[in-house]
Design an enzyme around this catalytic site. Structure first.
Site, short mmCIF file in Angstrom:
data_model
loop_
_atom_site.label_atom_id
_atom_site.label_comp_id
_atom_site.label_asym_id
_atom_site.label_seq_id
_atom_site.Cartn_x
_atom_site.Cartn_y
_atom_site.Cartn_z
N GLY A 81 44.08 0.25 19.73
CA GLY A 81 43.36 -0.97 20.12
C GLY A 81 43.89 -2.18 19.37
N ARG B 144 47.53 2.90 24.15
CA ARG B 144 46.99 4.11 23.52
C ARG B 144 47.84 5.32 23.93
NH1 ARG B 144 42.54 3.14 20.65
NH2 ARG B 144 41.06 1.54 21.32
N ASP C 176 44.10 5.55 13.03
CA ASP C 176 44.32 6.98 12.79
C ASP C 176 45.21 7.65 13.83
OD1 ASP C 176 42.24 6.53 14.57
OD2 ASP C 176 41.10 8.30 13.99
N THR D 48 42.46 -1.48 12.02
CA THR D 48 41.41 -1.09 12.97
C THR D 48 40.13 -1.82 12.58
OG1 THR D 48 39.87 0.61 13.72
CG2 THR D 48 40.99 1.09 11.66
N ILE D 49 39.46 -2.36 13.58
CA ILE D 49 38.19 -3.04 13.28
C ILE D 49 37.17 -2.02 12.76
CG2 ILE D 49 38.54 -4.92 14.94
CD1 ILE D 49 36.34 -3.53 16.68
N ASP D 50 37.42 -0.72 12.99
CA ASP D 50 36.45 0.30 12.56
C ASP D 50 36.46 0.50 11.04
OD1 ASP D 50 36.33 0.54 15.28
OD2 ASP D 50 37.33 2.47 15.39
N ASP E 184 37.94 2.64 9.30
CA ASP E 184 37.63 4.05 9.02
C ASP E 184 38.82 4.86 8.49
OD1 ASP E 184 39.12 4.10 11.32
OD2 ASP E 184 37.69 5.25 12.53
N ARG F 169 11.48 -12.44 20.88
CA ARG F 169 12.09 -11.23 21.44
C ARG F 169 12.73 -10.36 20.39
NH1 ARG F 169 14.95 -14.25 26.41
NH2 ARG F 169 13.31 -13.87 27.91
N MET G 246 30.97 -1.92 17.93
CA MET G 246 31.94 -0.82 18.08
C MET G 246 31.98 -0.01 16.78
SD MET G 246 35.17 -2.32 20.15
CE MET G 246 35.23 -2.30 21.92
N ARG H 54 33.26 3.52 16.72
CA ARG H 54 33.38 4.98 16.93
C ARG H 54 32.47 5.75 15.98
NH1 ARG H 54 39.43 5.33 18.73
NH2 ARG H 54 39.03 5.21 20.96
N GLU I 275 27.92 1.86 18.10
CA GLU I 275 28.06 2.58 19.38
C GLU I 275 27.99 4.11 19.21
OE1 GLU I 275 31.94 1.63 21.02
OE2 GLU I 275 32.98 2.55 19.33
N ARG J 75 15.63 -6.76 24.43
CA ARG J 75 16.86 -6.81 25.23
C ARG J 75 18.02 -6.24 24.42
NH1 ARG J 75 16.47 -11.18 29.10
NH2 ARG J 75 14.25 -11.25 29.63
N GLN K 262 34.54 -8.38 19.70
CA GLN K 262 34.79 -8.09 18.28
C GLN K 262 36.27 -7.97 17.94
OE1 GLN K 262 31.55 -4.87 17.08
NE2 GLN K 262 31.95 -4.91 19.25
N ARG K 263 37.10 -7.71 18.94
CA ARG K 263 38.52 -7.55 18.67
C ARG K 263 39.31 -8.81 19.01
NH1 ARG K 263 39.34 -1.79 21.00
NH2 ARG K 263 40.93 -2.77 22.27
O1 F6P Z 1 39.13 1.90 17.45
C1 F6P Z 1 38.87 0.59 17.78
C2 F6P Z 1 37.88 0.49 18.91
O2 F6P Z 1 37.59 -0.87 19.15
C3 F6P Z 1 36.59 1.30 18.71
O3 F6P Z 1 35.67 0.66 17.88
C4 F6P Z 1 36.12 1.46 20.14
O4 F6P Z 1 35.28 2.56 20.31
C5 F6P Z 1 37.41 1.64 20.88
O5 F6P Z 1 38.43 1.04 20.10
C6 F6P Z 1 37.41 1.03 22.27
O6 F6P Z 1 38.60 1.33 22.87
P1 F6P Z 1 39.13 0.63 24.19
O7 F6P Z 1 39.51 -0.77 23.85
O8 F6P Z 1 40.31 1.44 24.58
O9 F6P Z 1 38.00 0.67 25.17
#
Ligand code: F6P
Length: 372
Positions: free
Chosen positions: A13, A94, A126, A148-150, A152, A185, A192, A194, A245, A289, A297-298
């Site tokens: 990503g 990917r 990863d 990675t924004i994750d 991780d 509200r 995101m 993972r 998520e 909501r 986010q990316r």
């Molecule tokens: O690994 C980065 C990430 O943005 C995750 O947080 C997310 O689950 C995934 O990629 C989304 O992937 P794609 O952009 O292929 O839908």
């Protein structure tokens, strides 16, 4: 002077911080003064679209238009302004060359040889770095840069893109607050990440969310409802809940958007935010909501931190190439830029440590920081 060719690619990503890293790889490799000191003249080839560019190689001069080449010579003038932009100027994918259903790794190895690359710099998370490690086992000289924004990846305290994503989460929640407050509200904001809760936890902490739900700790919806009602009794007009998520209800499993998996075997996660909003609506009768921040986010320009870290990681990657210290990933650990073996990075994730970093009573960040 000796000549040497380096390839660079971005995989997985996209995120903010990739272009600054590419820029500083190119600038450092091609730096005139350093070239004389090193006695080596480097050339940098940008590989388009991640590993896909090394599977279907369309080199310059093959009768194609420049934008169709999959290996493009880069120079300081080309990359001069790249650190201001998000995404990746090289494109990404990917694509998994070691996909068991369609193994293309031989093509990658053959094309690295064909291009005459002494080293390949791989900017990835990863999955991409797992491929990089497998290539090192086949004799390719690889250097990894973590992104990675994750956030991780193990063996590094920072992965490119994370801080920009946190800024975006914080800004979007600031916007939601004014409208949430006006209507009393509840907004459930799905981030995101993972299996990792870093984006939700640190995004929720930065924005002062009332409840934060992370994949590392399964939550009870009854407890979420109780916390909200308790807050309302205490005078709150509105609530922000941040949910990763990958978060799961106690006894449940993660929510997926479709049944398929990508070439690395990952499901597409999503939908937990809407479920929580619905459950709250039904149980508390409060207006609730959900908002999925998704790829916002990316996107966008890298924040100052991602520009600096991209710079440091890019420079360190070339330091490793010059030292011929291959099979490593540049890393940020305990306040220092360093390098770790790729072997130690792959096959495990850096997740939130619930015991020290999460408050299971409040479903939020910890409220004691200094240990006694
Ligand atoms: O690994 C980065 C990430 O943005 C995750 O947080 C997310 O689950 C995934 O990629 C989304 O992937 P794609 O952009 O292929 O839908």
């Amino acid at each position: 002077m000796k000549k040497s060719k380096i390839g660079i690619l971005t995989g997985g990503g996209d995120c903010a911080g990739l272009n600054p890293a590419i820029k500083w790889v190119v600038k450092t490799a091609l730096d005139d003064r350093l070239q004389w000191e090193r006695g080596t003249q480097y050339e940098v080839l940008g590989i388009r679209d991640g590993w896909r560019g090394l599977i279907n190689l369309e080199p310059a001069g093959a009768g194609l238009k420049v934008r169709e080449y999959s290996a493009v010579p880069l120079n300081q003038e080309i990359v001069r302004t790249w650190d201001r932009y998000g995404g990746t100027m090289l494109g990404t994918s990917r694509t998994n060359p070691y996909n068991p259903r369609d193994d293309q790794s031989k093509a990658v190895l053959a094309n690295i040889k064909k291009l005459g690359l002494e080293a390949v710099i791989v900017i990835g998370g990863d999955d991409t770095l797992k491929v990089a490690y497998k290539l090192t086992q086949e004799g390719v000289n690889v250097i990894g840069i973590p992104k990675t924004i994750d956030n991780d990846l193990p063996e590094t305290d920072y992965t490119l893109g994370f801080e920009t994503a946190l800024n975006i989460i914080t800004e979007e929640i600031d916007r939601l607050r004014t409208t949430a407050g006006s209507h009393k509200r509840i907004f459930v904001v799905e981030t995101m990440g993972r299996e990792a809760g870093w984006l939700a936890l640190e995004g929720g902490e930065s924005s002062g969310a009332f409840i934060i739900l992370i994949p590392e700790y399964d939550f009870s919806i009854e407890k979420v409802n109780e916390l909200i009602l308790e807050g309302r009794r205490g005078g709150s007009r509105y609530d922000i809940i941040v949910v990763a998520e990958g978060a799961k209800l106690m006894g449940g499993s993660e929510f997926t958007r479709d049944v398929g998996v990508d070439s690395f075997g990952h499901k597409t996660l999503g939908g937990i935010g809407e479920l929580i909003a619905k459950e709250i609506r039904e149980s508390t009768k409060l207006e609730s909501r959900s908002v999925v921040l998704s790829h916002l986010q990316r996107g966008g320009a890298p924040c100052a931190y991602d520009r600096r870290m991209g710079r440091y990681f890019g420079i360190a990657a070339i330091d490793l190439v010059v030292r011929k210290d291959f099979g490593k990933m540049v890393s940020y650990k305990n306040g220092k830029i360093t390098a770790v073996p790729l072997k130690e990075v792959i096959g495990r994730l850096n997740l939130v440590d619930v015991e020290t970093q999460y408050d299971i009573e409040r479903y939020n960040g910890r409220r004691t920081i200094l240990s006694t």
